[in-house]
Structure formats: structure tokens, C-alpha cells
Design a protein around this motif. Structure first.
Motif, PDB file in Angstrom:
ATOM      1  N   TRP A 598       0.863  -1.260   0.091  1.00 12.08           N
ATOM      2  CA  TRP A 598       0.200  -0.029  -0.068  1.00 12.08           C
ATOM      3  C   TRP A 598       1.125   1.265  -0.023  1.00 12.08           C
ATOM      4  O   TRP A 598       1.956   1.257   0.609  1.00 12.08           O
ATOM      5  CB  TRP A 598      -1.096  -0.062   1.195  1.00 12.08           C
ATOM      6  N   PRO A 599       0.475   2.190  -0.848  1.00 13.83           N
ATOM      7  CA  PRO A 599       1.140   3.538  -0.686  1.00 13.83           C
ATOM      8  C   PRO A 599       0.986   4.424   0.452  1.00 13.83           C
ATOM      9  O   PRO A 599       0.464   3.814   1.415  1.00 13.83           O
ATOM     10  CB  PRO A 599       0.447   4.402  -1.827  1.00 13.83           C
ATOM     11  N   THR A 600       1.688   5.366   0.681  1.00 13.06           N
ATOM     12  CA  THR A 600       1.864   6.282   1.910  1.00 13.06           C
ATOM     13  C   THR A 600       0.474   7.096   1.503  1.00 13.06           C
ATOM     14  O   THR A 600      -0.192   7.361   0.864  1.00 13.06           O
ATOM     15  CB  THR A 600       2.907   7.096   1.993  1.00 13.06           C
ATOM     16  N   LEU A 601       0.059   7.980   2.858  1.00  8.47           N
ATOM     17  CA  LEU A 601      -1.048   8.941   2.684  1.00  8.47           C
ATOM     18  C   LEU A 601      -0.770   9.958   1.720  1.00  8.47           C
ATOM     19  O   LEU A 601      -1.563  10.337   0.968  1.00  8.47           O
ATOM     20  CB  LEU A 601      -1.312   9.332   4.197  1.00  8.47           C
ATOM     21  N   GLN A 602       0.496  10.299   1.663  1.00  8.10           N
ATOM     22  CA  GLN A 602       0.729  11.500   0.783  1.00  8.10           C
ATOM     23  C   GLN A 602       0.706  11.212  -0.908  1.00  8.10           C
ATOM     24  O   GLN A 602       0.260  11.805  -1.691  1.00  8.10           O
ATOM     25  CB  GLN A 602       2.291  12.048   0.907  1.00  8.10           C
ATOM     26  N   GLU A 603       0.922   9.620  -0.948  1.00  6.58           N
ATOM     27  CA  GLU A 603       0.998   9.126  -2.415  1.00  6.58           C
ATOM     28  C   GLU A 603      -0.570   8.985  -2.723  1.00  6.58           C
ATOM     29  O   GLU A 603      -0.965   9.022  -4.016  1.00  6.58           O
ATOM     30  CB  GLU A 603       1.699   7.926  -2.611  1.00  6.58           C
ATOM     31  N   VAL A 604      -1.636   8.764  -1.802  1.00  6.28           N
ATOM     32  CA  VAL A 604      -2.993   8.733  -2.348  1.00  6.28           C
ATOM     33  C   VAL A 604      -3.614   9.962  -2.044  1.00  6.28           C
ATOM     34  O   VAL A 604      -4.879  10.074  -2.321  1.00  6.28           O
ATOM     35  CB  VAL A 604      -3.845   7.518  -1.652  1.00  6.28           C
ATOM     36  N   GLU A 605      -2.963  11.201  -1.749  1.00  8.71           N
ATOM     37  CA  GLU A 605      -3.639  12.378  -1.542  1.00  8.71           C
ATOM     38  C   GLU A 605      -4.372  12.988  -2.696  1.00  8.71           C
ATOM     39  O   GLU A 605      -3.886  12.998  -3.849  1.00  8.71           O
ATOM     40  CB  GLU A 605      -2.677  13.554  -0.996  1.00  8.71           C
ATOM     41  N   GLY A 606      -5.512  13.025  -2.549  1.00  2.00           N
ATOM     42  CA  GLY A 606      -6.505  13.760  -3.644  1.00  2.00           C
ATOM     43  C   GLY A 606      -7.285  12.554  -4.495  1.00  2.00           C
ATOM     44  O   GLY A 606      -8.037  12.706  -5.281  1.00  2.00           O
ATOM     45  N   LEU A 607      -6.805  11.367  -4.109  1.00  2.00           N
ATOM     46  CA  LEU A 607      -7.409  10.137  -4.948  1.00  2.00           C
ATOM     47  C   LEU A 607      -8.762  10.099  -4.326  1.00  2.00           C
ATOM     48  O   LEU A 607      -9.216  10.160  -3.206  1.00  2.00           O
ATOM     49  CB  LEU A 607      -6.599   8.731  -4.634  1.00  2.00           C
ATOM     50  N   CYS A 608      -9.519   9.558  -5.301  1.00  2.00           N
ATOM     51  CA  CYS A 608     -11.106   9.447  -4.915  1.00  2.00           C
ATOM     52  C   CYS A 608     -11.546   7.919  -5.716  1.00  2.00           C
ATOM     53  O   CYS A 608     -10.713   7.238  -6.463  1.00  2.00           O
ATOM     54  CB  CYS A 608     -12.148  10.193  -5.082  1.00  2.00           C
ATOM     55  N   ILE A 609     -12.953   7.536  -5.261  1.00  2.00           N
ATOM     56  CA  ILE A 609     -13.155   6.199  -6.170  1.00  2.00           C
ATOM     57  C   ILE A 609     -13.372   6.667  -7.370  1.00  2.00           C
ATOM     58  O   ILE A 609     -13.973   7.502  -7.791  1.00  2.00           O
ATOM     59  CB  ILE A 609     -14.783   5.970  -5.535  1.00  2.00           C
ATOM     60  N   PRO A 610     -12.758   5.750  -8.310  1.00  2.00           N
ATOM     61  CA  PRO A 610     -12.836   6.069  -9.895  1.00  2.00           C
ATOM     62  C   PRO A 610     -14.289   5.945 -10.423  1.00  2.00           C
ATOM     63  O   PRO A 610     -15.021   5.264  -9.688  1.00  2.00           O
ATOM     64  CB  PRO A 610     -11.898   4.909 -10.252  1.00  2.00           C
ATOM     65  N   ASP A 611     -14.585   6.718 -11.394  1.00  2.00           N
ATOM     66  CA  ASP A 611     -15.837   6.508 -12.347  1.00  2.00           C
ATOM     67  C   ASP A 611     -16.020   5.313 -12.827  1.00  2.00           C
ATOM     68  O   ASP A 611     -14.762   4.709 -13.410  1.00  2.00           O
ATOM     69  CB  ASP A 611     -15.933   7.596 -13.074  1.00  2.00           C
TER      70      ASP A 611
END
Length: 611
Positions: A598-611
Motif C-alpha cells: 500500500w502507498p503512503t498517505l501522501q501518495e494517495v492524497e487527492g485520490l477518490c473512488i474512480p468513475d
């Protein structure tokens, strides 16, 4: 004349009980008969060295090995034993709290004439008026704050770690402060509750108290002196380790506590054939509350053991086949009753699922509902399902394995039919049981997922065929059972939020919720590529948003691992179709197997559920 002068010396235990004391040393006759610790607080002329409060003799000139605390801002600490006076004998669990601060740990400062050894002078660099916490012995907060923290523990933590008697602990702390309770247990309790205190200094001290409690527990032997309090502290520490994301620490603490419980014999506390080994096994107690606390701490460790081990299939530290205990009594009876409940209200545990289900069914017919009994049954099922899944010689094609799985499915069906509506539906439950209803629903749903999401033989080839369209998506096991159970978990979360999000602030349910969210993530990704977007994606997306929000709220309250679960869910939602099909094909054994990627929190910052 000598006898008259000697009889004026009264030990602290007899003085507290207002009983006659013959003044014999090292232990008076009444204390030897009651098998409790005997200490004296007499004058220096009659007893030799000047004692500290509660008979702890201080020797500031003798060097002692320091305790290896990890937190650097703390002063050096040392164990201060009694001096050359012979050590009294006592039973570990029957000591007088009012007469003993059992840890005997004091800060190593020079003692001035007339100074209070329990509140030593602070170093010049420590701003005492602004930071009273660091000047208190063992870094306990002031007594008023200590009482508030204990009350917060019972208001916020006790509902999912019901191991302590509220009135007894509060009375001890209110009357005697930190000196009235076991140091290790008190540190564990206040560290557990500090997150909910409004004072920022108290919240900032949470990690320090947690580290101190861990260090003290590391020093306990396989047969600890204060056995019950040590095991209660271990349960608190294991739950805190879960919230901190320290999975290995939680596993090790539970394993050590389970071994200690086995050595002192409280895992068979209610067995009529229990063998009592002098000096090792805790003797039977006539105090029914003490006996109930022994049972409750074993059940708390059992629940922690099953909950910690299931995500990765670790071997269990507690063998349910060896337990000879009654199930916990009703919380109201334990906390408020002056007399023990009737025998007809108790249920003796059986490792035979069929017998236990039948016993709880009879209890439910008598309208005697205890939510903790249903939780223990659900965790027993969880342990059996995980043991079936992670067996080293697992082979679904084996006849014996298939028969075992069919039997587990029957037990699951019987359990669901046995559970009364007040245990599974908030509309029919009492408000004080709402947390247990949510907890039980989530747990039964994850049992369904683990039982029906079975790995397939040659799953990689099956995944390749499924990706090419050669295998129908519904052919890989009872996948729709898993999706339905995961959706029911989201429904249970929504139902709880109609009352309060506090019903979800339970560290025990985080891993089960994540397991269900993985199933929904796989179904969401596959439905997007199979032309079912309009039919399934809106509901699945809504369920996933609910679960991400739960991890956000848990992270706000407890911090630690809950943000990692959110990161992991978003990470899996951004995998490709092949990865989703492979997870679907390999079964429940792979749901948490790649958490190291799993990535770090910073790496997924701004990610959301894909359409």
C-alpha cells in the motif's frame, strides 16, 4: 511492657480493616491467615528504616538498575525495593489496594529532609506550574484528572473491553489517587481513555503513558505477582496496539497474556476438576465480582486473539477447547448488583458449536438476552472459519475439508436463526445495546465473506479465463453471498449513523469492515467492465463511500491504523481489472496479503473512488 509496646504497632491492612493486629513482623497473624501483603507505617525507631507511604521503604543511596523506558523526555527511573527486612508473603490477587501502591517505582531524585518522597522536587528545567503532569509520580496526572480519565474509560472504552468493575476502580482512585491502584493497570486505563479528554496536555501524554505501560508489561514474568490486574492491563494494551497499527505488538501481548492466564489457571476458572498448584495457580475466590473479572479478562483476550489473527491467518494463542468458564454475566448485574445472579442466568461455555448454539437458544427463549454471549459465539465461528481457510494442507477438493466447510455453513445458518431480533436490529434493541448490535452484524457479515469466498484450485488459470470471458463471473465460488454480506455491512453502518456515529467508534470492527470493503471494491471494478454500470455502480459506489467515511471518523478518534485502511481501499480501487479478477479467484486468503504494497498517505492524497 514489651508486649504492650509491640501491640501498638498496627499494620496498614489491619488498620484499614479496623481489626486487631498482633504486630508480628515481617507479617502479622491476621495477614498471614488472610494471605495478604502485610506492611507497617510505624516510626523509624520501631521499624528501622524510614518508610514511605503505604510501607514502601525507600533507600535513595543504594544504586538500582534503571527501567528502560523508551520515551526520552522522562527522568531516570529505578525500582526501589524494601531494604533488608524480610519480604512478606501474599496472594497476588487479594492484596489491599488501599494499603499498597504495588509497582514500587519512584523517580530517582535526591531526597531532602522533610520532602515528600512521592512528590520529589523537579529539575530546574521543568516548568512545574505550567506542566503539572510531569511532576507527578510516574507521570500520573493530578487526582482530579485521574478520576476523569477513569470515568472516560468506562464511558468510551469499557463497552468493547468490559473487564473492570466501575465502582471499585473509581472508589480506589477517588480515595487514594494513583497509590490506590495497580500502576500497570492504571497506566493502561488512562492511556486508553486519554484520546477523549478535552485537556490537550492529557491527550499529549497518551503516547507516553502507553509506552510506560508497555515497558512495565514487558517486565512481568510468566506468573505475575498481581495476576488479574496484569492481564487486564494486557487486554488494554493489546487494544491500544490495534488502534496504533502495531499489529505485531498486539499479537505478542495477547500471546504472552494467554500464556500467563494458562499458567495461573484462570482459563479453567469454573472447572469442577480444576487442579490448584500451590504457589502457581490462583486459588478459588469467594468474591463473586473477582471471579467474574477473571472470566471477563479471559473472554476479552479470546476476542482480541480471534480479531487480531483473522486477517492474515495467524495461529491462535488461545485454544477454545481448553476453556472451562461461564460466559460473562449481564453487565447490569455485574456493575450494580450486590449479590451474584441466579445460576439459571449463567451459561457454561462449550467448544462444541452445536451445544453452545443450543444453550444460547434456550437462553433466548427465556427472554434472557446477553449480547456478549452472541459476540463470543460469533468470534468462535470466526476462529473456526479462519482455521479451516488457513490450514497448511488446505484443499477444497478434499472430502474431509468439504465436509468441514459444510458443517461450518450449517452452524452459521443455525446461529443466524438463533439470534433474537434485539441482537441484530437496532429498532428492537435497547439503546445501551446498540454498539453490540452493530458489532455483531459486522462480525457475522465478515464470517459470511470468509466462509464463502473460497480459493479455487488453479486460481491463476481461472483468473486468466475469467479475464478473457471464458468463465462466468458467478462461477467462482459463492461470490454473490460475499457481495450480499458486504452490502449488509454498509447497511448496518448507515443504520447506526441514523442514531450516532459514536456507535461505530469500535476498534474491533475496523478489520472486518475493511474485509467487506475489499469485496465491494472487486465487485465495483468488475461491474464497471461488464456493462453493468447503470445497474450496480451507483449502489456499490455509495457503499464504498460509506466505508471510507467510517475509516476517516475512526482515524479522527483513534488515529493509527484506520487511515491506513482508507489508503489501502483507495489503492485497491485504482487497480486494473486483472488484479480484481485475481483477488476474486484466490479467495479470502488474499484480502490482506498485499498490505505491504500500500502507498503512503501522501501518495494517495487527492485520490477518490474512480468513475
Amino acid at each position: 511492657m514489651a508486649n504492650s509496646a509491640r501491640n501498638k504497632v498496627i499494620c496498614t491492612a489491619c488498620r484499614a480493616r479496623k481489626k486487631k493486629c498482633d504486630g508480628e513482623q515481617p507479617a502479622c497473624s491476621p495477614c498471614r491467615k488472610r494471605n495478604v501483603l502485610c506492611t507497617y507505617t510505624g516510626s523509624a525507631s520501631s521499624l528501622g528504616p524510614s518508610p514511605g507511604p503505604h510501607g514502601v521503604f525507600l533507600d535513595w543511596n543504594t544504586p538500582h538498575p534503571p527501567i528502560p523506558f523508551h520515551s526520552s523526555p522522562l527522568p531516570t527511573w529505578s525500582i526501589i525495593p524494601a531494604n533488608s527486612i524480610a519480604s512478606p508473603t501474599f496472594a497476588p490477587e487479594t492484596f489491599d489496594h488501599a494499603a499498597l501502591f504495588d509497582s514500587f517505582i519512584l523517580p530517582q531524585f535526591p531526597q531532602e529532609v522533610g520532602a515528600d518522597p512521592w512528590n520529589p522536587p523537579t529539575r530546574a528545567s521543568t516548568p512545574t506550574p505550567d506542566n503539572p503532569i510531569t511532576t507527578n509520580p510516574n507521570h500520573f496526572p493530578p487526582q482530579a484528572k485521574l478520576v476523569e480519565l477513569v470515568e472516560l474509560f468506562f464511558d468510551r472504552i469499557h463497552c468493547f473491553l468490559p473487564i473492570l468493575h466501575r465502582q471499585s476502580l473509581l472508589h480506589s482512585v477517588s480515595t487514594h489517587g494513583a497509590q490506590g491502584s495497580n500502576c500497570l493497570l492504571l497506566l493502561s486505563v488512562i492511556a486508553s481513555a486519554a484520546y477523549a479528554h478535552p485537556d490537550p496536555e492529557i491527550r499529549a501524554s497518551r503516547e507516553r503513558w502507553y509506552d510506560e505501560a508497555k515497558n512495565l508489561y514487558e517486565q512481568t514474568s510468566h506468573k505475575p505477582d498481581f495476576a488479574l490486574e496484569t492481564l487486564q492491563a494486557a487486554a488494554c494494551l493489546a487494544l491500544q496496539a490495534v488502534t496504533h497499527g502495531e499489529h505485531s505488538t498486539a499479537v505478542l501481548v495477547v500471546a504472552k497474556a494467554a500464556r500467563q492466564a494458562t499458567i495461573i489457571g484462570i482459563h479453567q476458572n469454573d472447572s469442577p476438576t480444576r487442579v490448584v498448584v500451590s504457589g502457581v495457580t490462583l486459588p478459588p475466590t469467594d468474591d463473586w465480582r473477582q471471579a467474574e473479572q477473571r472470566r471477563r479478562v479471559v473472554w476479552a483476550l479470546f476476542i482480541l486473539d480471534r480479531g487480531i489473527c483473522f486477517p492474515v491467518g495467524l495461529p491462535h494463542a488461545i485454544d477454545d477447547r481448553c476453556l472451562r468458564l461461564f460466559l460473562p454475566m449481564a453487565e447490569e448485574a455485574f456493575q450494580r448488583s450486590e449479590t451474584p445472579p441466579e445460576k439459571s442466568e449463567t451459561v457454561f461455555f462449550s467448544h462444541d458449536l452445536q451445544k453452545l448454539i443450543a444453550a444460547l437458544r434456550c437462553q433466548a427463549r427465556r427472554k434472557s438476552h446477553n449480547p456478549s454471549h452472541y459476540l463470543i459465539l460469533a468470534y468462535l465461528l470466526l476462529g473456526r472459519i479462519v482455521g479451516h481457510m488457513f490450514s497448511p494442507d488446505y484443499n477444497e477438493d478434499d472430502t474431509a475439508r468439504r465436509s468441514e466447510r459444510n458443517e461450518l455453513e450449517q452452524h452459521m445458518a443455525q446461529t443466524r436463526l438463533m439470534l433474537p431480533r434485539c441482537a441484530t436490529d437496532l429498532a428492537a434493541a435497547r439503546y445501551q445495546d446498540f454498539r453490540y448490535v452493530v458489532w455483531l452484524n459486522v462480525l457475522m457479515n465478515v464470517n459470511t465473506v470468509l466462509l464463502h469466498h473460497q480459493p479455487q484450485s488453479g486460481y491463476v488459470e481461472i483468473a486468466d479465463e475469467a479475464a478473457s470471458g471464458a468463465v462466468d463471473s458467478g462461477s467462482l465460488g459463492s461470490w454473490q453471498h460475499c457481495v450480499g454480506a458486504a452490502h449488509n455491512t454498509a447497511l448496518a453502518i448507515r443504520e447506526a449513523c441514523r442514531v450516532s456515529t459514536d456507535l461505530l467508534m469500535n476498534p474491533h470492527i475496523s478489520a472486518p469492515i475493511f474485509t467487506c470493503s475489499r469485496v465491494l471494491a472487486v465487485e465495483y471494478l468488475l461491474s464497471s467492465v461488464e456493462g453493468q454500470r447503470q445497474q450496480q455502480n451507483p449502489a456499490l459506489r455509495s457503499d464504498l463511500e460509506v466505508m471510507i467515511s467510517v475509516f476517516d471518523r475512526l482515524h479522527e478518534v483513534f488515529g493509527g491504523v484506520f487511515q491506513k485502511y482508507r489508503v489501502g481501499l483507495l489503492y485497491h480501487l485504482h487497480q486494473d481489472e486483472y488484479c480484481a479478477r485475481e483477488v476474486k479467484a484466490c479467495g479470502s486468503r488474499g484480502l490482506l496479503s498485499c498490505c505491504g504494497d500500500w502507498p503512503t498517505l501522501q501518495e494517495v492524497e487527492g485520490l477518490c473512488i474512480p468513475d
